[in-house]
Design a protein around this motif. Structure first.
Motif, mmCIF file in Angstrom:
data_model
loop_
_atom_site.group_PDB
_atom_site.id
_atom_site.type_symbol
_atom_site.label_atom_id
_atom_site.label_comp_id
_atom_site.label_asym_id
_atom_site.label_seq_id
_atom_site.Cartn_x
_atom_site.Cartn_y
_atom_site.Cartn_z
ATOM 1 N N THR A 60 0.831 -1.204 0.000
ATOM 2 C CA THR A 60 0.000 0.000 0.000
ATOM 3 C C THR A 60 0.867 1.256 0.000
ATOM 4 O O THR A 60 0.637 2.195 -0.781
ATOM 5 N N LEU A 61 1.877 1.290 0.860
ATOM 6 C CA LEU A 61 2.748 2.464 0.942
ATOM 7 C C LEU A 61 3.591 2.617 -0.318
ATOM 8 O O LEU A 61 3.868 3.739 -0.759
ATOM 9 N N GLY A 62 4.027 1.502 -0.912
ATOM 10 C CA GLY A 62 4.774 1.582 -2.162
ATOM 11 C C GLY A 62 3.937 2.157 -3.288
ATOM 12 O O GLY A 62 4.404 2.986 -4.085
ATOM 13 N N LEU A 63 2.674 1.735 -3.373
ATOM 14 C CA LEU A 63 1.767 2.279 -4.384
ATOM 15 C C LEU A 63 1.467 3.755 -4.120
ATOM 16 O O LEU A 63 1.373 4.558 -5.060
ATOM 17 N N ALA A 64 1.322 4.122 -2.850
ATOM 18 C CA ALA A 64 1.076 5.524 -2.508
ATOM 19 C C ALA A 64 2.260 6.397 -2.913
ATOM 20 O O ALA A 64 2.080 7.512 -3.438
ATOM 21 N N VAL A 72 15.822 -4.486 1.594
ATOM 22 C CA VAL A 72 15.884 -3.753 2.848
ATOM 23 C C VAL A 72 15.415 -2.315 2.686
ATOM 24 O O VAL A 72 14.922 -1.692 3.623
ATOM 25 N N GLY A 73 15.509 -1.775 1.477
ATOM 26 C CA GLY A 73 15.136 -0.389 1.253
ATOM 27 C C GLY A 73 13.690 -0.090 1.581
ATOM 28 O O GLY A 73 13.360 0.999 2.057
ATOM 29 N N LEU A 74 12.818 -1.064 1.352
ATOM 30 C CA LEU A 74 11.407 -0.848 1.621
ATOM 31 C C LEU A 74 11.166 -0.648 3.114
ATOM 32 O O LEU A 74 10.451 0.263 3.529
ATOM 33 N N GLN A 75 11.792 -1.476 3.933
ATOM 34 C CA GLN A 75 11.642 -1.339 5.380
ATOM 35 C C GLN A 75 12.309 -0.063 5.895
ATOM 36 O O GLN A 75 11.804 0.594 6.800
ATOM 37 N N GLN A 76 13.448 0.287 5.306
ATOM 38 C CA GLN A 76 14.146 1.490 5.765
ATOM 39 C C GLN A 76 13.367 2.758 5.422
ATOM 40 O O GLN A 76 13.302 3.691 6.228
ATOM 41 N N ALA A 77 12.779 2.797 4.246
ATOM 42 C CA ALA A 77 11.965 3.961 3.880
ATOM 43 C C ALA A 77 10.760 4.088 4.805
ATOM 44 O O ALA A 77 10.432 5.172 5.274
#
Length: 263
Positions: free
Chosen positions: A19-23, A222-227
């Motif tokens: 959801t956050l990636g799409l946002a 890991v970038g997804l969790q760090q963002a």
């Protein structure tokens, strides 16, 4: 306004991350977007605002689906500062768990749709982050939606969980509870390409569901969790894996928006 539910049968598959990636992709592409956090855990709210929300939230919207209620609940996010488009959120609430009945009435299912129809804010896209179950809150989201995305990880229970979630969308449309809803497909998340088990499970999903398994597959990076940990859009993350992730979510968003032509 195009409404998309992001759902799953079980927790831990990265539904909120999708959801956050799409946002983030929507903001990057200039798509005015509203995110609705229907998960009582409120992780999407935390990721978008950087803190838990106070004031009107999604529980109040569902309790009183009126124009003044939904308009007061909508919060601008820090993500959209200095952007040409805007990204807003209706915050999640632990109180919404009281509305997560396994057998909601048709009237209860219409509450979110009624609230969105009465809003005064204008959006191109609405993303609904559902709880990790197929109970009343998820059904309420599906009843309001034009499309549904099912998120799964390539594991042992993925096939059964994905099948049940996809069937729920189809059943609700057939029964007239979600008249606009079309199941869009299955997003495979947290994929590790070097894992033999993940390779096998992804092939199994593709064999069983065919084109319903959407591209791209979202790899575990890991970038997804760090963002998310920094409460910043993925498209502003400067880590090594950021470029690949942003490309994947840009492509996934295009698939979502292109599906507006389906009927």
């Amino acid at each position: 306004m195009f409404i998309v539910s992001v759902c799953s049968l079980k927790g831990g598959v990265g539904k909120t991350s999708v959801t956050l990636g799409l946002a983030s992709a929507a903001l990057h592409q200039g798509v005015n977007t509203l995110v609705i956090d229907l998960d009582p855990q409120g992780d999407t709210t935390l990721g978008l605002l950087g803190e838990t929300a106070t004031g009107p939230d999604v529980a109040e919207v569902l309790t009183s689906p009126r124009t003044e209620t939904v308009d007061r609940a909508i919060r601008p996010t820090p993500w959209s500062k200095e952007e040409s488009s805007h990204l807003d959120v209706i915050p999640g609430s632990a109180r919404s768990s009281m509305m997560d009945s396994p057998a909601p009435s048709p009237r209860e299912l219409r509450r979110l749709r009624d609230a969105l129809d009465k809003r005064t804010h204008q959006y191109d896209l609405v993303l609904i982050d559902c709880p990790p179950s197929l109970n009343g809150l998820t059904q309420t989201a599906l009843a309001a939606s034009d499309r549904s995305l099912v998120v799964a990880e390539p594991g042992f229970f993925a096939v059964t969980a994905a099948d049940r979630a996809l069937k729920l969308s189809a059943e609700m449309r057939e029964e007239g509870l979600a008249p606009r809803l079309i199941p869009l497909g299955l997003v495979v998340n947290r994929y590790r390409p070097r894992s033999v088990e993940h390779q096998y499970r992804l092939a199994e999903l593709r064999d069983l569901f065919g084109d319903i398994v959407l591209e791209p597959v979202i790899e575990e990076r890991v970038g997804l969790q760090q963002a998310q940990g920094g409460a910043v859009p993925l498209h502003r993350y400067e880590g090594a894996s950021g470029k690949r992730l942003t490309e994947d979510f840009d492509a996934l968003l295009r698939t979502v928006l292109d599906s507006r032509q389906l009927s």
